[in-house]
Design a protein around this motif. Structure first.
Motif, PDB file in Angstrom:
ATOM      1  N   LEU A  19      15.895  15.722 -15.905  1.00  0.00           N
ATOM      2  CA  LEU A  19      14.935  14.663 -15.377  1.00  0.00           C
ATOM      3  C   LEU A  19      14.312  15.565 -13.907  1.00  0.00           C
ATOM      4  O   LEU A  19      15.067  16.396 -13.143  1.00  0.00           O
ATOM      5  N   SER A  20      13.176  15.068 -14.494  1.00  0.00           N
ATOM      6  CA  SER A  20      12.082  15.729 -13.362  1.00  0.00           C
ATOM      7  C   SER A  20      11.032  14.669 -12.633  1.00  0.00           C
ATOM      8  O   SER A  20      11.050  13.413 -14.054  1.00  0.00           O
ATOM      9  N   LEU A  21      10.663  14.486 -12.252  1.00  0.00           N
ATOM     10  CA  LEU A  21       9.879  13.411 -11.896  1.00  0.00           C
ATOM     11  C   LEU A  21       8.052  14.294 -11.558  1.00  0.00           C
ATOM     12  O   LEU A  21       8.033  15.452  -9.951  1.00  0.00           O
ATOM     13  N   VAL A  22       7.043  13.784 -12.241  1.00  0.00           N
ATOM     14  CA  VAL A  22       6.093  14.037 -11.855  1.00  0.00           C
ATOM     15  C   VAL A  22       5.202  13.273 -11.119  1.00  0.00           C
ATOM     16  O   VAL A  22       4.839  12.259 -11.231  1.00  0.00           O
ATOM     17  N   GLY A  23       4.852  13.958  -9.781  1.00  0.00           N
ATOM     18  CA  GLY A  23       4.284  13.224  -8.744  1.00  0.00           C
ATOM     19  C   GLY A  23       5.813  13.069  -6.981  1.00  0.00           C
ATOM     20  O   GLY A  23       6.526  13.300  -7.866  1.00  0.00           O
ATOM     21  N   SER A  24       5.336  12.800  -6.051  1.00  0.00           N
ATOM     22  CA  SER A  24       6.474  11.894  -5.107  1.00  0.00           C
ATOM     23  C   SER A  24       6.256  10.480  -5.189  1.00  0.00           C
ATOM     24  O   SER A  24       5.670   9.650  -5.124  1.00  0.00           O
ATOM     25  N   VAL A  25       7.521  10.069  -4.641  1.00  0.00           N
ATOM     26  CA  VAL A  25       8.423   8.941  -4.031  1.00  0.00           C
ATOM     27  C   VAL A  25       8.482   8.804  -2.937  1.00  0.00           C
ATOM     28  O   VAL A  25       8.920   7.641  -2.307  1.00  0.00           O
TER      29      VAL A  25
ATOM     30  N   TYR B 123      -2.111   0.124 -13.315  1.00  0.00           N
ATOM     31  CA  TYR B 123      -1.088  -1.093 -12.747  1.00  0.00           C
ATOM     32  C   TYR B 123      -1.969  -0.222 -10.781  1.00  0.00           C
ATOM     33  O   TYR B 123      -2.309  -1.051 -10.053  1.00  0.00           O
ATOM     34  N   ALA B 124      -1.670   0.372 -11.308  1.00  0.00           N
ATOM     35  CA  ALA B 124      -2.043   1.842 -10.004  1.00  0.00           C
ATOM     36  C   ALA B 124      -3.422   1.803 -10.026  1.00  0.00           C
ATOM     37  O   ALA B 124      -3.688   1.077  -8.545  1.00  0.00           O
ATOM     38  N   GLU B 125      -3.754   1.843 -10.651  1.00  0.00           N
ATOM     39  CA  GLU B 125      -5.995   1.450 -10.239  1.00  0.00           C
ATOM     40  C   GLU B 125      -6.094  -0.117  -9.846  1.00  0.00           C
ATOM     41  O   GLU B 125      -6.946  -0.006  -8.630  1.00  0.00           O
TER      42      GLU B 125
ATOM     43  N   ARG C  72       0.815  -1.084   0.083  1.00  0.00           N
ATOM     44  CA  ARG C  72      -0.215   0.176   0.106  1.00  0.00           C
ATOM     45  C   ARG C  72       0.744   1.135   0.324  1.00  0.00           C
ATOM     46  O   ARG C  72       0.265   2.412  -0.921  1.00  0.00           O
ATOM     47  N   GLU C  73       2.696   1.251   0.084  1.00  0.00           N
ATOM     48  CA  GLU C  73       3.207   2.132   0.002  1.00  0.00           C
ATOM     49  C   GLU C  73       3.774   2.474  -0.977  1.00  0.00           C
ATOM     50  O   GLU C  73       4.877   2.698  -1.181  1.00  0.00           O
ATOM     51  N   CYS C  74       3.578   1.705  -1.756  1.00  0.00           N
ATOM     52  CA  CYS C  74       4.265   1.553  -3.436  1.00  0.00           C
ATOM     53  C   CYS C  74       4.169   2.459  -3.643  1.00  0.00           C
ATOM     54  O   CYS C  74       1.894   3.613  -4.099  1.00  0.00           O
ATOM     55  N   VAL C  75       4.684   3.527  -4.663  1.00  0.00           N
ATOM     56  CA  VAL C  75       3.859   4.082  -6.202  1.00  0.00           C
ATOM     57  C   VAL C  75       4.467   3.680  -7.534  1.00  0.00           C
ATOM     58  O   VAL C  75       5.677   2.885  -7.052  1.00  0.00           O
TER      59      VAL C  75
ATOM     60  N   VAL D 107      -2.756   2.526  -5.572  1.00  0.00           N
ATOM     61  CA  VAL D 107      -1.840   3.130  -4.851  1.00  0.00           C
ATOM     62  C   VAL D 107      -1.887   4.559  -5.681  1.00  0.00           C
ATOM     63  O   VAL D 107      -2.055   4.419  -6.912  1.00  0.00           O
ATOM     64  N   ASN D 108      -1.035   5.531  -5.647  1.00  0.00           N
ATOM     65  CA  ASN D 108      -0.740   6.069  -6.627  1.00  0.00           C
ATOM     66  C   ASN D 108       0.229   5.757  -8.054  1.00  0.00           C
ATOM     67  O   ASN D 108       0.845   5.073  -7.635  1.00  0.00           O
TER      68      ASN D 108
END
Length: 386
Positions: free
Chosen positions: A252-258, A184-186, A166-169, A190-191
């Protein structure tokens, strides 16, 4: 009353013998007697050692690191069966080679279409494969295609082997794989996040040669070879055509948070491992606790084993056995090959895709052909009773 279906024969190529043996073991029959070898001139020779007249023939040949040899070997086996009066030829190719070359890029060609035409011309009547790079590859074939999915089993791996899933992204390696990752996320509730930047060029759709620079004069001796003037039009445009603005790759950038999460980088093929290790390090810099790399097809070319074992950022690689692994890769503690079951039900008049059912009715008399590539098990029913 006897079985109206013609007898079935399973032939194996040299690319993935362990896969073919596993299939034959689940079916409960011996592999067909066929001689496939490379002559001293490196030519491929195929000789059938038994009659296949009027039979359904299944040829198991996956892509490996000897991809060109595997392709021509498969084509030769198919043609040998066709000329020996086989009733139907089914190619079982878990990893379809050249599947990434399915778009026009710059001045290259669509090689996957060429391969599809060669396979159909050789005599294939039906193709069973797994996780095609693009679904549009179906249209390249003039025969029926079953594209099996590994997503149920990779999802099951996450549920069984990551206690705090549940803590996966779920992380998309590039923007073009967002649809797969969001699916997969749906299902996991998870996000998901998307990596955007300088590593996205391998999936760039717009790079097709239209941004080529104008031709330069060719110098011959002391002079130059003249260039033809651009074509003139009878009509004039009200405004000039603006110049094409060349793209500049962003950093390089990340859309979202990990942050404080378990990041799972998802794609369909892991070939060159170095970009995956770099992305894993980038996600660790963004605060990820663990980083997994997951894909159905693990080609793992070059010094993949060394890179994976030396990487402090990439914690585990999860793949399927659609592609044979070398001994070193197979025993690496950081590489996990997942096995599972997928069903394909056959009626007397053809194939239909069905969901794998853990509780089958006892009235189903089925003959199993298992593709243990993360494992797909193809279950072919002799008789289906409602």
């Amino acid at each position: 009353m006897g079985d109206p279906r013609p007898p079935m024969v399973i032939f194996a190529g040299q690319s993935h013998p362990s896969l073919a043996e596993d299939i034959a073991g689940h079916v409960g029959v011996k592999l067909g007697d066929i001689l496939v070898r490379n002559l001293t001139s490196t030519e491929t020779e195929v000789k059938l050692q038994e009659s296949i007249r009027g039979k359904e023939v299944y040829i198991i040949q996956s892509g490996s690191k000897r991809v060109n040899n595997d392709v021509f070997e498969m084509l030769t086996m198919v043609y040998a069966c066709k000329t020996s009066s086989a009733r139907k030829i089914v190619a079982v190719i878990p990893y379809l080679p050249y599947s990434k070359q399915c778009r026009m890029r710059r001045r290259a060609c669509i090689t996957s279409k060429l391969l599809a035409k060669l396979m159909c011309s050789a005599g294939i009547n039906h193709l069973i494969t797994m996780d095609l790079h693009q679904r549009e590859i179906h249209g390249f074939f003039d025969c029926s295609v079953d594209n099996l999915r590994s997503s149920p089993f990779l999802l099951q791996y996450i549920l069984d082997n990551i206690p705090d899933y549940r803590e996966c992204v779920m992380v998309a390696k590039h923007p073009s794989s967002t649809r797969r990752v969001s699916s997969y996320a749906e299902r996991l509730r998870v996000n998901f996040a998307v990596i955007h930047g300088e590593l996205k060029e391998e999936e760039e759709r717009e790079v097709d040669g239209r941004t080529s620079p104008p031709p330069t004069p060719i110098v011959i001796g002391n002079g130059t070879l003249p260039i033809l003037a651009p074509a003139t039009f009878a009509c004039s445009f009200p405004t000039p055509i603006p110049p094409y603005q060349q793209k500049i790759k962003p950093s390089l950038s990340l859309v979202g948070s990990v942050k404080n999460k378990i990041a799972i980088i998802l794609d369909d093929i892991i070939d060159d491992v170095e970009p995956w290790c770099l992305l894993a390090g980038f996600l660790k810099e963004q605060g990820a606790r663990k980083v997994y790399a997951m894909a159905p097809h693990g080609i793992l070319s070059g010094n993949a084993l060394e890179l994976i074992n030396l990487s402090h950022s990439l914690d585990q690689v999860v793949i399927t056995n659609t592609v044979p692994l070398s001994n070193g890769l197979a025993i690496s503690p950081k590489i996990h090959v997942w096995m599972s079951v997928k069903c394909l039900r056959r009626r007397s008049d053809g194939f239909t895709m069905e969901r794998a059912c853990p509780h089958c009715s006892p009235t189903l008399h089925r003959l199993m052909i298992s593709l243990s590539c993360v494992g797909i098990h193809l279950i072919i029913d002799n008789i289906w009773e409602d």
